[in-house]
Design an enzyme around this catalytic site. Structure first.
Site, PDB file in Angstrom:
ATOM      1  N   ASN A  30      29.349  26.054  49.429  1.00 21.60           N
ATOM      2  CA  ASN A  30      30.336  26.080  50.524  1.00 21.60           C
ATOM      3  C   ASN A  30      30.008  27.166  51.553  1.00 21.60           C
ATOM      4  O   ASN A  30      30.762  27.402  52.490  1.00 21.60           O
ATOM      5  CB  ASN A  30      31.766  26.271  49.985  1.00 21.60           C
ATOM      6  CG  ASN A  30      31.941  27.611  49.288  1.00 21.60           C
ATOM      7  OD1 ASN A  30      31.015  28.417  49.240  1.00 21.60           O
ATOM      8  ND2 ASN A  30      33.125  27.835  48.745  1.00 21.60           N
ATOM      9  N   LYS A  46      34.031  34.598  33.377  1.00 21.21           N
ATOM     10  CA  LYS A  46      32.728  34.158  32.860  1.00 21.21           C
ATOM     11  C   LYS A  46      32.811  33.886  31.361  1.00 21.21           C
ATOM     12  O   LYS A  46      32.172  32.965  30.845  1.00 21.21           O
ATOM     13  CB  LYS A  46      31.654  35.211  33.162  1.00 21.21           C
ATOM     14  CG  LYS A  46      31.309  35.320  34.643  1.00 21.21           C
ATOM     15  CD  LYS A  46      30.545  34.092  35.119  1.00 21.21           C
ATOM     16  CE  LYS A  46      30.081  34.241  36.542  1.00 21.21           C
ATOM     17  NZ  LYS A  46      29.315  33.083  37.037  1.00 21.21           N
ATOM     18  N   SER A  72      29.734  30.855  42.341  1.00 19.24           N
ATOM     19  CA  SER A  72      30.654  31.828  41.779  1.00 19.24           C
ATOM     20  C   SER A  72      30.941  32.888  42.832  1.00 19.24           C
ATOM     21  O   SER A  72      30.126  33.116  43.720  1.00 19.24           O
ATOM     22  CB  SER A  72      29.940  32.445  40.564  1.00 19.24           C
ATOM     23  OG  SER A  72      30.452  33.682  40.230  1.00 19.24           O
ATOM     24  N   LEU A  86      27.197  14.144  42.501  1.00 22.26           N
ATOM     25  CA  LEU A  86      25.921  14.891  42.459  1.00 22.26           C
ATOM     26  C   LEU A  86      25.434  15.055  41.020  1.00 22.26           C
ATOM     27  O   LEU A  86      24.245  14.883  40.734  1.00 22.26           O
ATOM     28  CB  LEU A  86      26.094  16.274  43.108  1.00 22.26           C
ATOM     29  CG  LEU A  86      26.166  16.268  44.633  1.00 22.26           C
ATOM     30  CD1 LEU A  86      26.644  17.623  45.155  1.00 22.26           C
ATOM     31  CD2 LEU A  86      24.803  15.928  45.236  1.00 22.26           C
ATOM     32  N   LEU A 124      25.502  27.979  39.310  1.00 28.02           N
ATOM     33  CA  LEU A 124      25.507  29.367  39.794  1.00 28.02           C
ATOM     34  C   LEU A 124      26.696  29.685  40.676  1.00 28.02           C
ATOM     35  O   LEU A 124      27.004  30.859  40.879  1.00 28.02           O
ATOM     36  CB  LEU A 124      24.242  29.627  40.621  1.00 28.02           C
ATOM     37  CG  LEU A 124      22.962  29.891  39.861  1.00 28.02           C
ATOM     38  CD1 LEU A 124      22.020  28.724  40.036  1.00 28.02           C
ATOM     39  CD2 LEU A 124      22.325  31.147  40.373  1.00 28.02           C
ATOM     40  N   THR A 164      29.700  32.890  50.325  1.00 27.94           N
ATOM     41  CA  THR A 164      28.872  34.110  50.260  1.00 27.94           C
ATOM     42  C   THR A 164      27.391  33.772  50.392  1.00 27.94           C
ATOM     43  O   THR A 164      26.571  34.654  50.605  1.00 27.94           O
ATOM     44  CB  THR A 164      29.108  34.917  48.955  1.00 27.94           C
ATOM     45  OG1 THR A 164      28.916  34.041  47.851  1.00 27.94           O
ATOM     46  CG2 THR A 164      30.492  35.503  48.917  1.00 27.94           C
ATOM     47  N   GLY A 165      27.048  32.484  50.271  1.00 31.16           N
ATOM     48  CA  GLY A 165      25.665  32.059  50.501  1.00 31.16           C
ATOM     49  C   GLY A 165      25.425  31.891  51.998  1.00 31.16           C
ATOM     50  O   GLY A 165      26.322  32.090  52.807  1.00 31.16           O
ATOM     51  N   TYR A 225      36.535  39.094  36.524  1.00 29.72           N
ATOM     52  CA  TYR A 225      35.226  38.418  36.643  1.00 29.72           C
ATOM     53  C   TYR A 225      34.615  38.237  35.252  1.00 29.72           C
ATOM     54  O   TYR A 225      34.145  37.155  34.897  1.00 29.72           O
ATOM     55  CB  TYR A 225      34.322  39.278  37.530  1.00 29.72           C
ATOM     56  CG  TYR A 225      32.933  38.726  37.758  1.00 29.72           C
ATOM     57  CD1 TYR A 225      32.737  37.509  38.388  1.00 29.72           C
ATOM     58  CD2 TYR A 225      31.816  39.455  37.344  1.00 29.72           C
ATOM     59  CE1 TYR A 225      31.455  37.022  38.607  1.00 29.72           C
ATOM     60  CE2 TYR A 225      30.534  38.980  37.571  1.00 29.72           C
ATOM     61  CZ  TYR A 225      30.360  37.763  38.199  1.00 29.72           C
ATOM     62  OH  TYR A 225      29.093  37.289  38.412  1.00 29.72           O
TER      63      TYR A 225
END
Ligand code: UDP
Length: 334
Positions: free
Chosen positions: A32, A151, A78, A66, A76, A35-36, A147
């Site tokens: 999305n 996880k 997150s 997908l 990944l 943060t990427g 966090y």
């Protein structure tokens, strides 16, 4: 293979994309771009073996579609970085818990192999000088640990679907992965200190800097991931991935200062001033890599000077112009 990477436009994800395309796999990415960044994958957009979907993994239908197209899933996506998690609590819980549960269930329903990315945060405040996969998780009370708990929930879902539906999963617990494309905005110490050193700004060491970490270059992580992709011995297993070469944060700051020949001063800031009064910073975090090495054989990790040099080169190449324009802008405003 056809491989889906959730969070494939992020720092680690985009390096994994490059490596898997190099190895002739067909790669699908859902990200999305929270943060990427598109910049991390732009060089692959014209590649016929690369497919990018800009979408949140909370979109179940897109995710399901997908997953059904692929033989292998790397999960990944997150929320990352202590600072980001403290500043975006709801978003972080949703992406770390709800989306993980959703994709793990899809993988179980569709009988797809899934590699789920977990974290050294799992061990919490455990001070063991060599954290092993079945060591205790020692978690405090504050939101800072959400966090770690998120996880852990994802790991438990892997275990549960593995037991009840024979889900083929591997959990990877990453220890302070660093390298090009990692940004310092969300807390990560190494890119922050390198950026500060190159700009000759004060280098921010939290508390007294005696905290111990190990740093692992992202190229080592993706090499190891490729070695385990088709290894059936890894099915239903959890692995630490990280080098065992440890360094204190103050020593790291001094190494970075020396390597960059920086004029920066090293400043000491109480971490509670940055993260709030109930913040706790694990004093030491060092993995045992014995379990992963028993699968892949001997492996030589890049050392800290090689890593710093590589990140410095990346910063010089990528941010040169930006640093100059900030300098010019400050002159204009004066
Ligand atoms: N840290 C620091 N200065 C910074 C950012 C982080 O001294 O500008 C410290 C942080 O308090 C921790 C260590 O560096 O002890 C590693 O922090 P990071 O956020 O990179 O990863 P963590 O191990 O906390 O997940």
């Amino acid at each position: 293979m056809k491989i889906l990477i959730t969070g494939g436009a992020g720092f680690i994800g985009s390096h994994l994309v490059d490596k898997l395309l190099d190895e002739d796999h067909e790669v699908y990415v859902i990200d999305n771009l929270s943060t990427g960044s598109l910049e991390n994958i732009r060089h692959n957009l014209e590649n016929n073996h690369f497919h990018f979907v800009q979408e949140d993994i909370c979109n179940y239908d897109v995710l399901y579609d997908l997953c059904s197209k692929c033989n292998l899933i790397f999960h990944l996506a997150s929320s990352v970085g202590v600072k980001y998690i403290m500043d975006n609590p709801v978003k972080s819980l949703n992406s770390n818990i709800l989306s993980s549960i959703s994709i793990i269930k899809i993988a179980a329903d569709l009988k797809k192999r899934i590699v789920v990315f977990s974290t050294s945060e799992i061990y919490g405040k455990n001070k063991s000088p060599e954290l092993r996969e079945n060591d205790d998780r020692i978690i405090g009370n504050s939101f800072r640990w959400s966090y770690s708990i998120g996880k852990a929930v994802a790991e438990y879902y892997c275990y549960a679907y593995g037991k009840e539906m024979d889900l083929d999963y591997v959990v990877i617990r990453c220890f302070n992965i660093v390298g090009p494309r990692q940004v310092g905005n969300y807390g990560m110490v190494l890119p922050r200190l390198v950026g500060q050193a190159l700009r000759n700004e004060p280098m921010t060491v939290y508390d007294d800097g005696t905290q111990i970490r190990t740093f692992t270059h992202v190229s080592d992580l993706v090499n190891i991931l490729c070695l385990i992709i088709e290894n059936t011995e890894t099915n239903k297993e959890i692995f630490n991935v990280g080098s065992s070469n440890s360094i204190s944060i103050i020593d790291l700051a001094n190494r970075i200062k020396a390597i960059t020949n920086s004029l920066s001063e090293i400043t000491f800031i109480p971490s509670r001033e940055v993260f709030g009064s109930d913040f706790e910073d694990p004093k030491v975090r060092i993995p045992s890599a014995d379990k992963i090495l028993s699968i892949i054989g001997e492996y030589s990790f890049l050392d800290i000077d090689e890593i710093i040099n590589n990140v410095v080169q990346y910063f010089i190449k990528t941010y040169n112009l930006e640093a100059k324009s900030i300098f010019e802008a400050s002159l204009v405003s004066e």
